[in-house]
Write an enzyme that holds these catalytic residues in place. Structure first.
Site, mmCIF file in Angstrom:
data_model
loop_
_atom_site.group_PDB
_atom_site.id
_atom_site.type_symbol
_atom_site.label_atom_id
_atom_site.label_comp_id
_atom_site.label_asym_id
_atom_site.label_seq_id
_atom_site.Cartn_x
_atom_site.Cartn_y
_atom_site.Cartn_z
ATOM 1 N N SER A 163 -2.974 -5.283 9.632
ATOM 2 C CA SER A 163 -2.792 -3.851 9.857
ATOM 3 C C SER A 163 -3.969 -3.212 10.563
ATOM 4 O O SER A 163 -4.057 -1.986 10.623
ATOM 5 C CB SER A 163 -2.557 -3.152 8.511
ATOM 6 O OG SER A 163 -1.370 -3.599 7.908
ATOM 7 N N LYS A 223 -0.060 -10.334 7.466
ATOM 8 C CA LYS A 223 0.169 -8.963 7.903
ATOM 9 C C LYS A 223 -1.186 -8.409 8.297
ATOM 10 O O LYS A 223 -2.052 -8.217 7.440
ATOM 11 C CB LYS A 223 0.771 -8.114 6.780
ATOM 12 C CG LYS A 223 0.959 -6.645 7.179
ATOM 13 C CD LYS A 223 1.423 -5.737 6.029
ATOM 14 C CE LYS A 223 1.579 -4.303 6.530
ATOM 15 N NZ LYS A 223 1.811 -3.334 5.442
ATOM 16 N N SER A 225 0.842 -1.202 0.000
ATOM 17 C CA SER A 225 0.000 0.000 0.000
ATOM 18 C C SER A 225 0.873 1.246 0.000
ATOM 19 O O SER A 225 0.681 2.150 -0.816
ATOM 20 C CB SER A 225 -0.911 0.015 1.231
ATOM 21 O OG SER A 225 -1.772 -1.100 1.232
ATOM 22 N N THR A 226 1.850 1.286 0.914
ATOM 23 C CA THR A 226 2.721 2.455 1.026
ATOM 24 C C THR A 226 3.564 2.636 -0.229
ATOM 25 O O THR A 226 3.990 3.755 -0.537
ATOM 26 C CB THR A 226 3.624 2.311 2.265
ATOM 27 O OG1 THR A 226 2.789 2.075 3.400
ATOM 28 C CG2 THR A 226 4.461 3.546 2.504
ATOM 29 N N GLY A 285 0.895 -4.859 11.114
ATOM 30 C CA GLY A 285 1.202 -3.779 10.187
ATOM 31 C C GLY A 285 0.932 -2.434 10.835
ATOM 32 O O GLY A 285 0.875 -1.419 10.163
#
Lengths: 294, 294, 294, 294
Positions: free
Chosen positions: D167, D165, D46-47, D190
């Site tokens: 988040s 992960k 995503s980042t 995350g």
């Protein structure tokens, strides 16, 4: 005033089959709880069905509780009501009944009107007039309203506001709060599922509904963390998570009272509109208790 | 019993500067309201700050209201309290004070315990014992809890449950409810922003907080729809939307009371922890009233 | 450019059992839809599973759609992608395929970064460069993000932004939008459950997924309202509500395609991860269609 | 395959002022990151603005990343797309680019259709066909959808699904997951704000966006916990909380890139519709970095 820390139980109020206060049951419970490592008690909290009690019933509960609680153990009393004046009046009454602390829930009926200004004004007025130290109480699952870390920090500067019970279960809110308040302000979680994580990041302890039937387990987690037995703390915490989710969260006060009955306490019945667990729920609770050898 | 329909006002309870009930102000308000086209009144509702009143104050308000309300106009009274027994007791008291209907809010402190079974049990018990017809009251913005259309339909079969005030503002819930209940069950919206749409899909009327200061506008919408003046209905509805959002939603009971003062009513002050509008808010309310020539 | 109004269908993209585009099925559907009173079509919308199509597939769908849609009926094409540059590029492609309007969904992956400034910047850039008029598209059930009436109003001032499909189903948002935009800006609802209420308060029409299998019913509501047959509009709306909730909302695109198959259209299958209705769901859909004699 | 554990960075994709991939900047960043104690990298997460990249750009990023990442450090690649077939195809491409793990986000456009059955079917198909081990990815702040502990547990039985992960930042979900999966299934958080609490209750590590500019701090927390330096872990965690909230949460990818630029990395710019921090935000980020001596 010593720092408020350790595990506190948010005690139930037992009612008999006719719906009347069962004082004898309450005394029996205290006689067991007093040997479990608890640091003190919250009387007339949410789990105590305070909203289902008339004022004279509340006073009777306080009288019995104070007689049953050793003088070196703090008696915290839930005193929040809808209007500021009613809260102030009942806080004074609780102090007369030898309460050590007043736990004051956020006013919440007019949620969207409970701005920072309104909540600040409310707590300042209550703290200014309370004969005993005040604890804030944020419990969004019942009130639909949270206290923000910023407001908690602001209120923590009042000399008569000495701590908070944060039942949101939101680690960020808890951590931000701990970051912002002075070390002598007691941050207590009201969420059993995060007891160990909360202690790890600086909470002083907890006020827990599962303390009614699983006080020892809660105390073990507190002790394990303090003695750096981290694996033990983790394992016991996962057990506590399951107990809390499968009994307290799923079946509410009725579930807690039923579990108490199984374990030798006297939970007795809830007041309507709350319901006791039905047969399916009873079996599930019994199974959960068996699984975790409680 | 005739069908409950038309526009009802959910009236405020005026307090003077010292926080005491202002009975004279209440009487003055009725003398104006009675000429606005209102079909009746809700006394001791959310907007009436019922949660801020002691029991004897409630009885005084009921006495004055009954004297001030013409006998051909229904007086609906908010009678819901936390415990079933307390609700039943106060409903009986309201009936003695000549209330025509009891409006019973969902119990809501223990939200996650308010299952269909618990809510059904609660309303059946209240309706079984109430000397007067019962209206359900679903107001999630205050309670964090909604009545589902299915439960409303089930409860509508009770001979003593005759309607609902649904303040959710959710058109789907309203439409599903109307689809499921019999035609003699009065579905009333408590949401001014959707008054006209609600009427269009079959609501019988509304119980509205903005009825305190904009009763005529509400009544015009009701009349316009009934006479198929749809463009008028639409235009007045968009006006009502703005008034409701900019005064009632944004500033709550304090905003409504302030608007009343401007318009010749006697709103007076709110009880703490509610706050009256600050200077900025006061100007905004004045501007809104000017903009809509109210 | 004439005002966009009436009932539009947000058409499905049929796939065969191997998952390939089924162009023949698409053509068959148009041949039926074209006789239902629809004002036009949305191609490559959410219901068209645009997110499951490769670019060349999209272009093939557009080619067939344009051939099948009478030239006097607008073809609206969903052209929104994640990045601004990708959206601009595909909007230009759609224009080349003779799309009449581009429907541009809010970018939404980075929800908390989609501030008013970011959304405004995005739509200005798209509208500045689009060869065809742009419609905004707010669909929080898919994107987790709503366009506010204030932002819609600001964007409506752009000469190349001519309307909005608001699928929130939120009457307040719809009404506030209608209050704020000029009359030539087409406010269309994307929520079948509120079609009649939306028209009543000033929406110009609707773009609906249920248009795939219930276009006539939607058109009847549109006509009934316009001719002030309010009871008919209400009754048909309650029917549409049930169809929409019990088929489109409950079973999604797969439910819509299955209903189409039953009713003589060629819905065919969905692409994974979407699933077609299982046996229980199939029966429920069949029952619903029977109940409402569709 | 060794157990996935430690601190991973969810790396940004740098773009130059014209919006093009900045490969040189990416290489520079790796040369710094490789000395910070990181256990490995997530590329195209995503980042990494994966949603803003065309396929050929993704492949270029993977090529450079693989060249820059030491062979003993795992390269995790985000491969989830909307349709199952597209996800499978890109996962195979990533494997060809020498990815060690595929991180597969929940499909989420059709949220209400993403039932347990649909999500299970999706992940089974992806895991069955993936040449490399699969990690689940639950990120409700972007997708509006969470994986439940029960589904995670079910999926963890697939031999090719080796971790998650999560988040969500929800401690209960994390703890329930850890309670249900086998010890060899890597639960990674995350969410930087709960890194230490997550480790305390059994998470194996974390994949973090703040790893872009605060990798050392994250690594210190990991080390402090493992060596039972609990006070250090707590203090560094409160610092990480503030950095994460005040930079990553408040200003998103643009904030992270700006912080990187200040600290000697080459964050460069974001792709529209994301925006870089405005002047006020820039000052706030600078102040935060100063306050925490980063």
């Amino acid at each position: 005033m010593t720092l408020l820390q350790g595990i506190f139980s948010a005690i139930v109020t037992p009612f008999d089959q006719t719906g009347q206060l069962d004082i004898k049951a309450l005394k029996t419970n205290f006689s067991i709880w007093n040997k479990t490592g608890l640091a003190g008690y919250l009387v007339l909290g949410s789990t105590g069905e305070v909203v289902h009690l008339e004022e004279e019933e509340k006073l009777e509960v306080l009288k019995v509780a104070r007689q049953s609680i050793p003088s070196n153990m703090p008696m915290i009393v839930g005193t929040g009501l809808h209007s500021t004046s009613a809260t102030i009046a009942f806080t004074k009454l609780a102090a007369k009944c030898a309460a050590d602390y007043a736990l004051v829930v956020t006013p919440h009926y007019f949620k969207s009107s409970m701005t920072l200004a309104a909540l600040n004004d409310y707590y300042q007025k209550v703290a200014d007039t309370s004969p005993i130290p005040v604890l804030l109480y944020s419990v969004p699952q019942f009130t639909g309203l949270s206290l923000s870390p910023e407001l908690i920090a602001k209120l923590s500067e009042h000399p008569n506001i000495v701590g908070i019970k944060d039942s949101s279960g939101d680690m960020r809110v808890l951590m931000q709060t701990i970051s912002l308040v002075k070390p002598t302000f007691s941050v207590l979680t009201g969420s059993a599922p995060i007891l160990y994580p909360a202690l790890a990041i600086g909470a002083r302890g907890a006020i827990l509904a599962v303390g009614n039937f699983a006080a020892k387990l809660c105390y073990e987690i507190f002790q394990a963390f303090n003695s750096k037995q981290l694996e033990l703390a983790q394992n016991q915490q996962l057990k506590l998570l399951a107990l809390s989710e499968q009994i307290a969260s799923r079946y509410g006060v009725g579930g807690i009272k039923y579990a108490m009955d199984i374990l030798g306490y006297q939970g007795k019945v809830v007041r309507s509109p709350l319901l006791m667990p039905d047969e399916t729920a009873q079996k599930a609770i019994q199974t959960t208790l068996n699984n975790f050898q409680l």
